[in-house]
Design a protein around this motif. Structure first.
Motif, short mmCIF file in Angstrom:
data_model
loop_
_atom_site.label_atom_id
_atom_site.label_comp_id
_atom_site.label_asym_id
_atom_site.label_seq_id
_atom_site.Cartn_x
_atom_site.Cartn_y
_atom_site.Cartn_z
N ASP A 252 0.82 -1.20 0.00
CA ASP A 252 0.00 0.00 0.00
C ASP A 252 0.86 1.26 0.00
OD1 ASP A 252 -2.78 0.69 -0.06
OD2 ASP A 252 -2.53 1.59 1.91
N GLY A 253 1.93 1.23 0.80
CA GLY A 253 2.80 2.40 0.87
C GLY A 253 3.53 2.66 -0.43
N VAL A 254 4.02 1.59 -1.06
CA VAL A 254 4.76 1.74 -2.31
C VAL A 254 3.84 2.27 -3.42
CG1 VAL A 254 5.98 0.50 -4.14
CG2 VAL A 254 6.49 0.00 -1.74
N ILE A 255 2.65 1.69 -3.53
CA ILE A 255 1.71 2.15 -4.57
C ILE A 255 1.28 3.59 -4.28
CG2 ILE A 255 -0.53 1.76 -5.63
CD1 ILE A 255 1.52 -0.33 -6.36
N GLY A 256 0.97 3.88 -3.01
CA GLY A 256 0.54 5.23 -2.66
C GLY A 256 1.62 6.27 -2.89
N ALA A 257 2.88 5.86 -2.79
CA ALA A 257 3.98 6.81 -2.97
C ALA A 257 4.00 7.38 -4.38
CB ALA A 257 5.31 6.11 -2.68
N PHE A 258 3.56 6.60 -5.36
CA PHE A 258 3.58 7.08 -6.74
C PHE A 258 2.54 8.18 -6.99
CE2 PHE A 258 5.97 3.20 -7.33
CZ PHE A 258 6.90 3.57 -8.28
N ALA A 259 1.61 8.36 -6.03
CA ALA A 259 0.67 9.48 -6.13
C ALA A 259 1.37 10.80 -5.78
CB ALA A 259 -0.52 9.25 -5.20
N LEU A 260 2.50 10.70 -5.06
CA LEU A 260 3.23 11.90 -4.65
C LEU A 260 4.40 12.21 -5.58
CD1 LEU A 260 3.38 11.24 -0.79
CD2 LEU A 260 1.89 12.84 -1.99
N THR A 261 5.08 11.17 -6.05
CA THR A 261 6.22 11.37 -6.94
C THR A 261 6.44 10.11 -7.78
OG1 THR A 261 8.61 11.81 -7.04
CG2 THR A 261 7.81 10.56 -5.15
N THR A 262 7.03 10.29 -8.95
CA THR A 262 7.36 9.15 -9.80
C THR A 262 8.84 8.83 -9.74
OG1 THR A 262 7.60 10.64 -11.70
CG2 THR A 262 5.45 9.58 -11.40
N ASN A 263 9.59 9.57 -8.92
CA ASN A 263 11.03 9.36 -8.80
C ASN A 263 11.28 8.18 -7.88
OD1 ASN A 263 13.85 9.65 -7.80
ND2 ASN A 263 13.81 11.51 -9.04
N ILE A 264 11.76 7.06 -8.43
CA ILE A 264 11.92 5.83 -7.64
C ILE A 264 12.97 5.98 -6.54
CG2 ILE A 264 13.60 4.86 -9.25
CD1 ILE A 264 12.43 2.12 -8.63
N LEU A 265 14.00 6.81 -6.80
CA LEU A 265 15.03 7.01 -5.78
C LEU A 265 14.48 7.78 -4.59
CD1 LEU A 265 18.10 7.86 -8.05
CD2 LEU A 265 17.48 5.66 -7.03
N LEU A 266 13.65 8.79 -4.85
CA LEU A 266 13.04 9.57 -3.77
C LEU A 266 12.07 8.70 -2.97
CD1 LEU A 266 12.73 12.25 -2.33
CD2 LEU A 266 10.99 12.89 -4.02
N ILE A 267 11.34 7.83 -3.66
CA ILE A 267 10.43 6.91 -2.99
C ILE A 267 11.20 5.98 -2.06
CG2 ILE A 267 8.90 4.92 -3.36
CD1 ILE A 267 7.87 6.34 -5.87
N ALA A 268 12.31 5.44 -2.56
CA ALA A 268 13.13 4.54 -1.73
C ALA A 268 13.66 5.25 -0.50
CB ALA A 268 14.27 3.97 -2.57
N ILE A 269 14.10 6.51 -0.66
CA ILE A 269 14.64 7.26 0.47
C ILE A 269 13.55 7.54 1.51
CG2 ILE A 269 15.60 9.49 1.17
CD1 ILE A 269 17.07 9.55 -1.55
N GLY A 270 12.42 8.07 1.04
CA GLY A 270 11.34 8.43 1.97
C GLY A 270 10.78 7.23 2.71
N LEU A 271 10.47 6.16 1.99
CA LEU A 271 9.92 4.97 2.64
C LEU A 271 10.97 4.26 3.48
CD1 LEU A 271 7.68 3.45 -0.20
CD2 LEU A 271 7.05 5.03 1.62
N GLY A 272 12.25 4.37 3.07
CA GLY A 272 13.33 3.78 3.86
C GLY A 272 13.47 4.45 5.22
N ILE A 273 13.30 5.79 5.25
CA ILE A 273 13.33 6.51 6.52
C ILE A 273 12.21 6.00 7.43
CG2 ILE A 273 12.98 8.76 7.62
CD1 ILE A 273 14.25 10.04 5.14
#
Length: 348
Positions: A252-273
């Motif tokens: 759910d978090g990974v799919i929802g993240a694409f609603a905020l940004t399409t940058n996979i590196l930024l998604i990895a950083i934010g969700l990793g935190i």
């Protein structure tokens, strides 16, 4: 006697990762946009992604803590080290790439190139895969929740009217599987015909994976051998169970993240935190014995898991904002914590 650690000590590494992660987010914003506004934008999105992950995964920390208490110290350390690497790199980077590789029929390296060179198309493919992913995750998580409530040996009840009836259903063999399949079929009938096969196949796969992982854990716990051997193998079963559970929470978090940004590196950083905070919360719950102190906290977590599974199923039909998903989970856990404190005061 070991001194009790302060709450701040549990947050040391998450705070370090937060500073480093937000620094990388700002650098990524400058490298991508080449402006101050890009830096600020990437910083804000990174912080929101971290908060989203924490809100969606707090119940995951409680369930992890419950399972970790049954594991040997060796396997606890392995989960808290290897597990976090799998959670951050496996689910936040490799998993989205694997989705695109499967649905676009391209190799993983081409998927990585697509994520970096054409993030819009990458996001579109991820969105197209949302239905099957929701079916898999929803089925697995619903089975996790029902396994907790539909149990003849369960003795502590929070919402007694409901939970006592579910405990009685524990004597009915295959009750949980039948209930989940009925829900899956009802949702499947509401989908367009061209989506039904993918949804049903993914749901059956989620049910199959749960059955295999749960059965493997039970087998390894009961296998004949020395006490040490049983403990080690039981730890392996619990480790695999927690990894699949964490993956299901991450969908759910990974799919929802694409609603905020399409940058996979930024998604990895934010969700990793966010994943680092969940790990620290898990350690704190285990070391402080919080689940034993607050008896209904675990119940709230499993109600939250059931609610999340329902939301994942509904997302195959309509869009459900992540704010609602996280808010419902936090509210259920909050109510359970309040009920636990009130019950402790009554007994005191």
């Amino acid at each position: 006697m070991t001194a009790k650690r302060s709450t701040v000590s549990y947050l040391k590494w998450p705070l370090i990762v937060t500073v480093v992660g937000l620094g990388l987010s700002g650098w990524l914003g400058w490298a991508t946009e080449g402006s101050t506004s890009g830096i600020v934008s990437f910083l804000i999105v990174g912080a929101v992604l971290a908060a989203l992950e924490i809100a969606l995964s707090f119940d995951n920390a409680i369930v992890n803590a419950n399972k970790l208490e049954e594991m040997t110290p060796v396997w606890q350390r392995r989960f808290l080290t290897w597990g976090i690497l799998i959670a951050v790199f496996g689910m936040r980077i490799i998993f989205p790439l694997a989705i695109v590789a499967i649905f676009a029929w391209i190799n993983p390296f081409a998927a990585m190139h697509l994520a970096l060179a054409d993030p819009e198309e990458y996001s579109r493919i991820i969105g197209h895969a949302h239905g099957p992913i929701s079916a898999f995750g929803g089925t697995f998580l619903m089975m996790v929740a029902l396994k907790f409530f539909v149990d003849e040996d369960k003795s502590i009840h929070w919402i007694e009217v409901l939970e006592k009836r579910l405990r009685v259903c524990g004597s009915i063999r295959g009750f949980e599987i039948a209930l989940v399949l009925v829900i899956v079929l009802l949702i499947c009938r509401s989908l367009p015909e061209y989506e039904q096969v993918a949804f049903l196949t993914s749901a059956v796969m989620g049910l199959l994976v749960f059955t295999m992982v749960d059965g493997l854990g039970t087998y390894l716990d009961n296998i004949a051998g020395s006490t040490a051997e049983i403990g080690a193998k039981g730890g392996l079963g619990a480790f695999l169970y927690l990894e699949v559970l964490d993956a299901s929470f991450s969908f759910d978090g990974v799919i929802g993240a694409f609603a905020l940004t399409t940058n996979i590196l930024l998604i990895a950083i934010g969700l990793g935190i966010g994943a680092m905070y969940v790990r620290s919360m898990t350690i704190m719950l285990v070391e402080r014995g919080t689940l034993a102190e607050f008896r209904y906290l675990e119940h709230g977590a499993f109600y939250s898991i059931f609610a999340l599974s329902v939301v994942m199923f509904l997302q195959s039909l309509v869009h459900v904002p992540e704010l609602i998903t996280g808010g419902v989970g936090m509210a259920l856990i909050g109510f359970a914590l309040f009920a636990s404190v009130r019950q402790n005061r009554r007994e005191a």
